[in-house]
Design a protein around this motif. Structure first.
Motif, mmCIF file in Angstrom:
data_model
loop_
_atom_site.group_PDB
_atom_site.id
_atom_site.type_symbol
_atom_site.label_atom_id
_atom_site.label_comp_id
_atom_site.label_asym_id
_atom_site.label_seq_id
_atom_site.Cartn_x
_atom_site.Cartn_y
_atom_site.Cartn_z
ATOM 1 N N ARG A 89 -8.384 -22.206 -6.932
ATOM 2 C CA ARG A 89 -9.034 -20.897 -7.005
ATOM 3 C C ARG A 89 -9.338 -20.521 -8.448
ATOM 4 O O ARG A 89 -8.741 -21.042 -9.380
ATOM 5 C CB ARG A 89 -8.201 -19.825 -6.327
ATOM 6 N N LEU A 90 -10.296 -19.629 -8.567
ATOM 7 C CA LEU A 90 -10.639 -19.050 -9.860
ATOM 8 C C LEU A 90 -9.897 -17.735 -9.997
ATOM 9 O O LEU A 90 -9.820 -16.956 -9.044
ATOM 10 C CB LEU A 90 -12.137 -18.771 -9.947
ATOM 11 N N ILE A 91 -9.365 -17.477 -11.180
ATOM 12 C CA ILE A 91 -8.746 -16.191 -11.479
ATOM 13 C C ILE A 91 -9.652 -15.505 -12.496
ATOM 14 O O ILE A 91 -9.934 -16.063 -13.561
ATOM 15 C CB ILE A 91 -7.323 -16.353 -12.051
ATOM 16 N N VAL A 92 -10.124 -14.333 -12.143
ATOM 17 C CA VAL A 92 -11.052 -13.584 -12.990
ATOM 18 C C VAL A 92 -10.307 -12.403 -13.593
ATOM 19 O O VAL A 92 -9.793 -11.552 -12.867
ATOM 20 C CB VAL A 92 -12.259 -13.075 -12.170
ATOM 21 N N LEU A 93 -10.239 -12.374 -14.914
ATOM 22 C CA LEU A 93 -9.662 -11.243 -15.630
ATOM 23 C C LEU A 93 -10.812 -10.305 -15.963
ATOM 24 O O LEU A 93 -11.724 -10.672 -16.709
ATOM 25 C CB LEU A 93 -8.948 -11.700 -16.900
ATOM 26 N N ALA A 94 -10.768 -9.118 -15.386
ATOM 27 C CA ALA A 94 -11.840 -8.146 -15.582
ATOM 28 C C ALA A 94 -11.373 -7.021 -16.489
ATOM 29 O O ALA A 94 -10.201 -6.942 -16.858
ATOM 30 C CB ALA A 94 -12.286 -7.595 -14.230
ATOM 31 N N GLU A 95 -12.292 -6.149 -16.828
ATOM 32 C CA GLU A 95 -11.992 -5.024 -17.708
ATOM 33 C C GLU A 95 -10.887 -4.138 -17.134
ATOM 34 O O GLU A 95 -10.062 -3.618 -17.874
ATOM 35 C CB GLU A 95 -13.267 -4.206 -17.905
ATOM 36 N N ALA A 96 -10.859 -4.003 -15.813
ATOM 37 C CA ALA A 96 -9.882 -3.108 -15.184
ATOM 38 C C ALA A 96 -9.233 -3.741 -13.958
ATOM 39 O O ALA A 96 -8.978 -3.088 -12.957
ATOM 40 C CB ALA A 96 -10.539 -1.788 -14.811
ATOM 41 N N GLY A 97 -8.972 -5.049 -14.026
ATOM 42 C CA GLY A 97 -8.318 -5.682 -12.885
ATOM 43 C C GLY A 97 -8.293 -7.186 -12.978
ATOM 44 O O GLY A 97 -8.733 -7.791 -13.960
ATOM 45 N N LEU A 98 -7.763 -7.777 -11.923
ATOM 46 C CA LEU A 98 -7.619 -9.221 -11.813
ATOM 47 C C LEU A 98 -8.016 -9.603 -10.395
ATOM 48 O O LEU A 98 -7.652 -8.909 -9.437
ATOM 49 C CB LEU A 98 -6.156 -9.596 -12.079
ATOM 50 N N PHE A 99 -8.788 -10.688 -10.243
ATOM 51 C CA PHE A 99 -9.296 -11.121 -8.949
ATOM 52 C C PHE A 99 -9.007 -12.600 -8.745
ATOM 53 O O PHE A 99 -9.057 -13.372 -9.691
ATOM 54 C CB PHE A 99 -10.813 -10.949 -8.877
ATOM 55 N N SER A 100 -8.763 -12.983 -7.517
ATOM 56 C CA SER A 100 -8.616 -14.380 -7.160
ATOM 57 C C SER A 100 -9.762 -14.747 -6.223
ATOM 58 O O SER A 100 -9.972 -14.091 -5.197
ATOM 59 C CB SER A 100 -7.282 -14.611 -6.452
ATOM 60 N N VAL A 101 -10.506 -15.782 -6.588
ATOM 61 C CA VAL A 101 -11.641 -16.229 -5.785
ATOM 62 C C VAL A 101 -11.332 -17.618 -5.252
ATOM 63 O O VAL A 101 -11.107 -18.549 -6.027
ATOM 64 C CB VAL A 101 -12.942 -16.247 -6.615
ATOM 65 N N GLY A 102 -11.303 -17.749 -3.931
ATOM 66 C CA GLY A 102 -11.008 -19.024 -3.295
ATOM 67 C C GLY A 102 -12.218 -19.927 -3.219
ATOM 68 O O GLY A 102 -13.333 -19.553 -3.597
#
Length: 83
Positions: free
Chosen positions: A24-37
């Motif tokens: 998975r990709l882990i995206v560090l955003a300005e106001a959060g964190l996301f996991s994309v499968g």
């Protein structure tokens, strides 16, 4: 991993990391964190205050926030623990 899918994060992103063990990709955003499968869908999302610093530590990331507590996010489950 090949993803041909548009994902709306509703936030500017700072960095993207591929975690091969989790596929998975882990995206560090300005106001959060996301996991994309591998399907291109968001597996989990952690909404935070403005991220001021991130320390990647193995299977977690420690995030400092502008007006919130420092937290540790588990990269597999997306669970959050205050530090």
């Amino acid at each position: 991993m090949i993803i041909d899918h548009e994902i709306c994060l509703d936030s500017r992103f700072d960095s993207i990391r591929f975690i091969s063990r989790l596929d998975r990709l882990i995206v560090l955003a300005e106001a959060g964190l996301f996991s994309v499968g591998s399907s291109g869908q968001i597996d989990w999302r952690v909404d935070l205050d403005v991220v001021t610093d991130a320390r990647w530590e193995g299977e977690s990331v420690v995030i400092s926030q502008m007006d919130g507590p420092e937290v540790r996010v588990d990269l597999e489950a997306g669970s959050v623990a205050s530090l």
